[in-house]
Design a protein around this motif. Structure first.
Motif, short mmCIF file in Angstrom:
data_model
loop_
_atom_site.label_atom_id
_atom_site.label_comp_id
_atom_site.label_asym_id
_atom_site.label_seq_id
_atom_site.Cartn_x
_atom_site.Cartn_y
_atom_site.Cartn_z
N SER A 153 0.81 -1.23 0.00
CA SER A 153 0.00 0.00 0.00
C SER A 153 0.84 1.26 0.00
N LYS A 154 2.13 1.12 0.29
CA LYS A 154 3.00 2.29 0.30
C LYS A 154 4.11 2.17 -0.74
N PRO A 160 9.16 -4.96 5.15
CA PRO A 160 7.83 -4.38 5.38
C PRO A 160 7.87 -3.24 6.39
N SER A 164 2.84 -4.01 9.36
CA SER A 164 2.57 -5.38 8.92
C SER A 164 2.39 -6.30 10.13
N LYS A 168 -0.92 -9.44 7.41
CA LYS A 168 -1.82 -8.49 6.77
C LYS A 168 -1.25 -7.08 6.75
N CYS A 169 -1.73 -6.32 5.79
CA CYS A 169 -1.30 -4.93 5.64
C CYS A 169 -2.03 -4.06 6.65
S1 SF4 Z 1 1.85 -3.48 5.87
FE1 SF4 Z 1 3.00 -4.47 4.21
S2 SF4 Z 1 1.82 -4.06 2.33
FE2 SF4 Z 1 1.01 -2.71 3.93
S3 SF4 Z 1 2.10 -0.81 3.61
FE3 SF4 Z 1 3.29 -1.95 5.14
S4 SF4 Z 1 4.78 -3.13 3.98
FE4 SF4 Z 1 3.26 -2.38 2.52
#
Ligand code: SF4
Lengths: 223, 313
Positions: A153-154, A160, A164, A168-169
């Motif tokens: 999402s980023k 991560p 995280s 899950k995100c």
């Molecule tokens: S939780 Fe994982 S997918 Fe979501 S923004 Fe952070 S690194 Fe990216």
């Protein structure tokens, strides 16, 4: 493939409320596969619009056609005769198809019937997910075949992030953390050391930020 | 040796550091910020100024930092990667430095979905790792992110980063911390610690790899006001672990606020006395800045060390 979804029918109906005759143009490519704008959806949309107008006491005439590929200018001219007397064209193609229609029929108002969402694929029947960020410089070999540009999402390249948890995100318990997936895959491949390399900032000029992109293959150009 | 900041000097000289956090307001008055800064002034070595935390629009961290500095506290400017591309980031890095800021904390930033502008576009032109590295290169190599030379007065920040021992995958959290140190992080503030057992496991691995010798780790601690607050964090904040025992402790307390403060003080003493490799605490009294002096004092961390300005760059 390109994944698109239909706009609400009432929005499309509102856009053509002044028209007496419209042409609906489907596409036999991606949008047929994702059940948004193929021949079947085009016919259904045409009849739904007609029915709505029937109820309103303002009958609508429709003609329909499904192009082999609306994203290919080669398949547009066969519609030249058909569009002549319509008040508007409703394209059920992705944004590329809509534009080719508008480009060729300069005096016609072309309305998109779909929202072009992303490029991706299906998981189960009736569900599609985004897979590729179209960044212009593929890095999937570095990330275990999982695209962080679009699935994180980023768009983090050294993930991560701290959000995280449990796979899950941070944005939703329904969204997998792309970096958890990357980690798991790299671990399975015995390549976790690769994740210790700091990935440098991305060259976004190869992405949409560089302006409209062009791909050229001189070797296949004719003339 | 000259130090980059007061915080740098305190940490490098082996003293146990105390930092706190000031959240800028959702309006254009800094009266509250100044009030909090004056109150904390003698009790902390530096304060973080959050950067539109949880993606809610607030006075910018740098503008707020000017007022905090004016009130006599050294700011730690937070910079997230969410809202700025590399051009805006560098403009703000130069800007913050010329305004007297000397510490910068680099982080990804919460997704905009959680804030008051969920329909905005996020940037993430660079990520936190890349920001740390680029900030170090601006200082040490005198180059912009692009590699172009900074002809004079390069921004010389004491560089911080965050680590979250409670996020997953657990083992990779140590790798990622090391990666941040490689990139140039000199101090680390952790996510709020409630699950002390997990934090200890994290620190054990950190020590095994000698990472605590290469970077100053400040344990993040948050006084809780109520069991509801604890419960909220437990179920709604991704990357946070709040054990049930803590929720229960607050629930059964006669005075939950007092209990929250007592708990926080116990935690501070614990990380300081029992966990090797922790070089300070970062007290995040979210929307409860007034409580910081009491916590610091009762934890036995008052008075704070003085730093002679002539020792700083
Ligand atoms: S939780 Fe994982 S997918 Fe979501 S923004 Fe952070 S690194 Fe990216």
């Amino acid at each position: 493939m390109i994944i698109a979804q239909q706009k609400p029918l009432k929005d499309i109906a509102a856009l053509i409320s002044e028209c007496n005759k419209v042409m609906l143009v489907g596409c036999a490519g991606c949008v047929t596969v994702c059940l948004a704008g193929g021949e079947k959806e085009t016919e259904i949309m045409a009849s739904s619009l007609r029915m709505m107008r029937e109820v309103e006491g303002k009958p609508l005439q429709t003609i329909t056609y499904t192009a082999t590929r609306q994203c290919d200018p080669e398949y547009i001219p066969p519609m030249d005769e058909m569009v002549k007397d319509v008040d508007a064209v409703i394209s059920l193609a992705c944004g590329v198809g809509v534009q080719y229609m508008a480009e060729r029929y300069t005096d016609k108002w072309v309305i998109p019937a779909l929202d072009t969402k992303f490029i991706g694929g299906s998981t189960v029947h009736g569900e599609w997910v985004e897979k590729c960020g179209l960044c212009g410089e593929c890095i999937l070999h570095k990330t275990g075949g999982i695209c962080p540009i679009i699935r994180c999402s980023k768009s983090i390249l050294n993930g991560p992030c701290g959000g995280s948890q449990y796979g899950k995100c941070e944005i939703s318990k329904d969204v997998d953390c792309a970096w958890q997936l990357i980690y798991d895959k790299m671990k399975a491949l015995g390549k976790l050391d690769k994740l210790m390399e700091i990935q440098p900032p991305k060259d976004w000029s190869k992405s949409r930020d560089g302006g409209p992109r062009k791909a050229v293959r001189e070797d296949v150009m004719i003339g | 040796m000259k130090y980059l900041s007061k915080l740098h000097k305190i940490l490098d000289s082996g003293q146990f550091a105390v930092t706190a956090e000031i959240g800028p307001p959702k309006h254009a008055s800094v009266e509250g910020v100044k009030h909090h800064a004056h109150m904390m002034k003698d009790y902390v070595d530096a304060t973080n100024i959050t950067d539109c935390q949880t993606a809610i629009v607030r006075i910018s961290s740098i503008a707020t930092g000017v007022h905090v500095l004016g009130a006599g506290i050294e700011p730690i400017v937070q910079m997230t990667c969410r809202d700025r591309n590399r051009i805006a980031m560098q403009a703000d890095i130069l800007g913050a430095y010329c305004l007297g800021m000397r510490n910068m904390l680099c982080l990804s930033g919460d997704h905009q979905k959680f804030g008051n502008h969920p329909t905005s576009k996020n940037v993430y032109d660079v990520d936190s790792m890349q920001l740390i590295q680029a900030l170090r290169r601006m200082r040490d190599d005198k180059v912009f992110f692009s590699g172009e030379e900074i002809k004079e007065c390069e921004p010389r920040f004491f560089i911080g980063a965050v680590a979250n021992p409670f996020a997953d995958p657990f083992e990779y959290r140590i790798d990622r911390l090391e990666k941040k140190v490689e990139a140039g992080a000199q101090f680390i503030q952790t996510q709020c610690i409630f699950d002390m057992e997990r934090f200890e496991r994290f620190m054990e691995k950190v020590r095994e790899r000698g990472i605590d010798q290469r970077v100053h780790i400040l344990a993040g601690l948050t006084p809780l006001k109520s069991w509801r607050g604890a419960k909220y964090m437990q179920s709604n904040v991704s990357g946070m672990i709040v054990p049930d025992s803590i929720v229960e402790r607050l629930k059964s307390a006669e005075d939950p606020k007092k209990e929250g403060v007592d708990l926080c003080i116990e935690q501070i003493k614990y990380v300081r006395e029992k966990i090797k490799g922790v070089h300070g605490v970062h007290v995040m009294a979210i929307a409860w800045e007034e409580i910081v002096p009491e916590i610091v004092e009762r934890s036995g961390l008052y008075p704070r060390p003085q730093v002679d300005p002539s020792e700083l760059e």
